[in-house]
Scaffold this active site. Structure first.
Site: not given
Length: 198
Positions: A58, A99
């Protein structure tokens, strides 16, 4: 004048005792150094820095699967552009999640999925770190935009937008800052990529 055998034995025993005491003292000093060092390392890794692992694609191409990161939460306040590790409030997601912070509390986020453009408070972000996929729209989830980030929370996205579960979906949504383990300071492994992470 020559020493008697008893005096020689006493002198030899005294030298042996002194040598034994010095050896014991040196061993004690080394044990003390070892204990202090281990205690310091434990304190540092408990209160100053933590180790985190990247799991999945990701954050490509900034971070890659199985890379090891150094993270710190000491005196940390989330800021746009930081890469953070946090615990999801969703019990179905195990471990830390890595993230990038896109917006902080009170900021408005809007996304043009067709053109891969993220707006924060009406201004388009310059995001050279994003892994764009030509010919495809940016992936959308169930969160409706624009969205205002609630107090005490942050809005996060993965750099590999079409392979990232992040604040675009309600499973993660906006992240409570109390769940943040810390900001990524640098990459530890692989050694060929050791250094600061941007």
């Amino acid at each position: 004048m020559n020493n008697t055998p008893n005096e020689n034995n006493t002198s030899a025993n005294s030298k042996k005792a002194t040598a034994g005491f010095k050896a014991a003292r040196e061993i004690y000093d080394w044990i003390e150094i070892f204990v202090i060092t281990i205690s310091a390392v434990l304190l540092i890794f408990t209160f100053v820095v933590r180790i985190a692992f990247v799991d999945g694609p990701s954050m490509n191409n900034t971070l890659h699967d199985r890379e090891v990161l150094c993270v710190s939460n000491l005196f940390y306040t989330p800021a746009q552009g930081d890469i953070v590790v946090f615990q999801s409030p969703d019990s179905r997601i195990d471990g830390g999640i890595v993230k990038r912070v896109i917006a902080t509390e009170g900021q408005e986020v809007d996304i043009d999925f067709e053109n891969w453009t993220v707006y924060v408070d009406g201004e388009a972000l310059d995001e050279p770190y994003v892994n764009y996929i030509d010919g495809y729209d940016m992936r959308s989830y169930d969160v409706k935009f624009p969205i205002t980030v609630p107090d005490g929370q942050i809005f996060v996205l993965g750099d590999n937008r079409n392979y990232s579960n992040d604040s675009r979906g309600s499973q993660i949504g906006c992240v409570d800052t109390r769940f943040i383990f810390g900001r990524v300071l640098f990459r530890i492994t692989p050694l060929s990529r050791f250094g600061k992470v941007n």
